[in-house]
Design an enzyme around this catalytic site. Structure first.
Site, PDB file in Angstrom:
ATOM      1  N   LYS A 219      35.325  21.261  -1.131  1.00 36.54           N
ATOM      2  CA  LYS A 219      34.535  20.034  -1.223  1.00 36.54           C
ATOM      3  C   LYS A 219      35.103  19.068  -2.246  1.00 36.54           C
ATOM      4  O   LYS A 219      35.934  19.431  -3.077  1.00 36.54           O
ATOM      5  CB  LYS A 219      33.081  20.383  -1.537  1.00 36.54           C
ATOM      6  CG  LYS A 219      32.403  20.941  -0.286  1.00 36.54           C
ATOM      7  CD  LYS A 219      30.913  20.954  -0.356  1.00 36.54           C
ATOM      8  CE  LYS A 219      30.385  21.345   1.033  1.00 36.54           C
ATOM      9  NZ  LYS A 219      28.954  21.627   1.003  1.00 36.54           N
ATOM     10  N   ARG A 253      29.610  30.140   2.101  1.00 40.60           N
ATOM     11  CA  ARG A 253      30.084  29.482   3.326  1.00 40.60           C
ATOM     12  C   ARG A 253      31.447  28.865   3.028  1.00 40.60           C
ATOM     13  O   ARG A 253      31.553  27.933   2.234  1.00 40.60           O
ATOM     14  CB  ARG A 253      29.078  28.406   3.742  1.00 40.60           C
ATOM     15  CG  ARG A 253      29.456  27.628   4.984  1.00 40.60           C
ATOM     16  CD  ARG A 253      28.427  26.544   5.275  1.00 40.60           C
ATOM     17  NE  ARG A 253      28.802  25.750   6.425  1.00 40.60           N
ATOM     18  CZ  ARG A 253      29.653  24.728   6.395  1.00 40.60           C
ATOM     19  NH1 ARG A 253      30.226  24.377   5.252  1.00 40.60           N
ATOM     20  NH2 ARG A 253      29.940  24.066   7.482  1.00 40.60           N
TER      21      ARG A 253
HETATM   22  C1  7PJ Z   1      27.302  22.824   4.075  1.00 42.57           C
HETATM   23  C2  7PJ Z   1      26.778  23.116   5.328  1.00 42.57           C
HETATM   24  C3  7PJ Z   1      26.760  23.473   2.928  1.00 42.57           C
HETATM   25  C4  7PJ Z   1      25.276  24.625   4.415  1.00 42.57           C
HETATM   26  C5  7PJ Z   1      28.347  21.644   5.531  1.00 42.57           C
HETATM   27  C6  7PJ Z   1      31.554  20.798   4.425  1.00 42.57           C
HETATM   28  C7  7PJ Z   1      30.474  19.885   4.907  1.00 42.57           C
HETATM   29  N1  7PJ Z   1      25.773  24.024   5.515  1.00 42.57           N
HETATM   30  N2  7PJ Z   1      27.442  22.371   6.234  1.00 42.57           N
HETATM   31  N3  7PJ Z   1      25.750  24.369   3.166  1.00 42.57           N
HETATM   32  N4  7PJ Z   1      28.288  21.912   4.229  1.00 42.57           N
HETATM   33  N5  7PJ Z   1      24.287  25.529   4.561  1.00 42.57           N
HETATM   34  O1  7PJ Z   1      31.659  21.963   4.802  1.00 42.57           O
HETATM   35  O2  7PJ Z   1      32.371  20.284   3.613  1.00 42.57           O
HETATM   36  O3  7PJ Z   1      27.133  23.255   1.768  1.00 42.57           O
HETATM   37  S1  7PJ Z   1      29.455  20.513   6.264  1.00 42.57           S
END
Ligand code: 7PJ
Length: 278
Positions: A219, A253
């Protein structure tokens, strides 16, 4: 914790591999090639130790265009069906749309991961009726504009209070507490300072008494801090993942499953060897 018909012990931290099925995430045209590439990527992440595969068909990057429900279904359903037929890893659907939640769960998803925390029309009842687990994420504003001067009184307390209210809304809609995960939503309506204040204070979110999922991988809070492009953020991402584990995160994640699984093992070794101390 139960994810439909699959159960995972979250006393061991788990890794969720990110599988984006947006047209720009695979460098080819046809649907079939895209499907094959997606299954191949899922297979590799599972071999590297992913306990979840998070399938997403809507880009939530700042400034990304909206996607119609038909388009989102076309992107994610064939991929979920294919992964569900080949592997028994828990499949997570990254969506905010009620119909996508319902169809994805029918196709084999056991977790609904919603960056809008089930606030869109019909989402709470679709999630409740699906019987799947849910992940409620904090976001201030909407993806297109969320990075325009986000403000908080106290980012940890504000995020915690939001999540507490969303947990209650889920319970009121018939979703049992033992099916709920929460996520502070790093990068979603937060300045660099907010993101690091939140990471430092992450342990406070354990007071919500539901497992904590975090997404920090590659990120901008890593990229901006280090001045690194997307493909050079691995070391920073592993450092942030390690901190989050030490502050109680149960699911990470990530894009880089193998390296993150190593970090999980290193952190877990601290408690694993503790009882041998005398
Ligand atoms: C997240 C997400 C996160 C959860 C994205 C990226 C943006 N779902 N979906 N938590 N981020 N639960 O992966 O940079 O931080 S999309």
């Amino acid at each position: 914790m139960k994810f439909k018909n699959k159960e995972l012990d979250l006393s061991i931290p788990r890794v969720m591999g990110i599988l984006n099925v947006t047209p720009d995430s695979f460098s080819d045209g046809g649907r079939f090639d895209t499907l094959e590439a997606a299954v191949e990527q899922a297979s590799e992440m599972i071999n590297h130790g992913a306990d979840f595969i998070d399938v997403g068909g809507e880009s939530t990057r700042p400034g990304a265009a909206a996607v119609s429900v038909e388009e989102e279904l076309d992107r994610v359903i064939p991929v979920i069906e294919a992964i569900s037929a080949r592997f028994d890893t828990v499949i997570s659907i990254d969506t905010s749309k009620a119909l996508v939640m319902t169809e994805a769960c029918n196709a084999g998803a056991g977790l609904i991961n919603d960056v809008r925390a089930l606030r869109e029309d019909g989402a709470l009842s679709a999630a409740s009726q699906s019987g799947s687990a849910v992940c409620l994420m904090h976001m201030q504003g909407q993806p297109r504009t969320m990075q325009n001067s986000p403000t908080y009184q106290n980012v940890i307390k504000d995020v915690s209070s939001f999540l507490e209210h969303r947990i209650q809304s889920c319970i009121d809609a018939g979703i049992e507490r033992n099916k709920i995960l929460v996520d502070p939503g790093f990068g979603f309506g937060k300045t660099l300072a907010h993101n690091y204040q939140l990471l430092d204070g992450l342990a406070e979110l354990q007071n919500l008494h539901v497992p904590l999922l975090v997404g920090l991988s590659r990120k901008s809070m890593i990229g901006k801090l280090l001045d690194r492009e997307l493909d050079a953020r691995l070391a920073g991402s592993i450092a942030a993942a390690t901190i989050s584990l030490m502050k109680g995160a149960r699911i990470l994640r990530v894009h880089d499953v193998q390296q993150t699984a190593d970090a999980v093992k290193v952190v877990s070794a601290l408690s694993a060897f503790k009882d041998q101390l005398n």
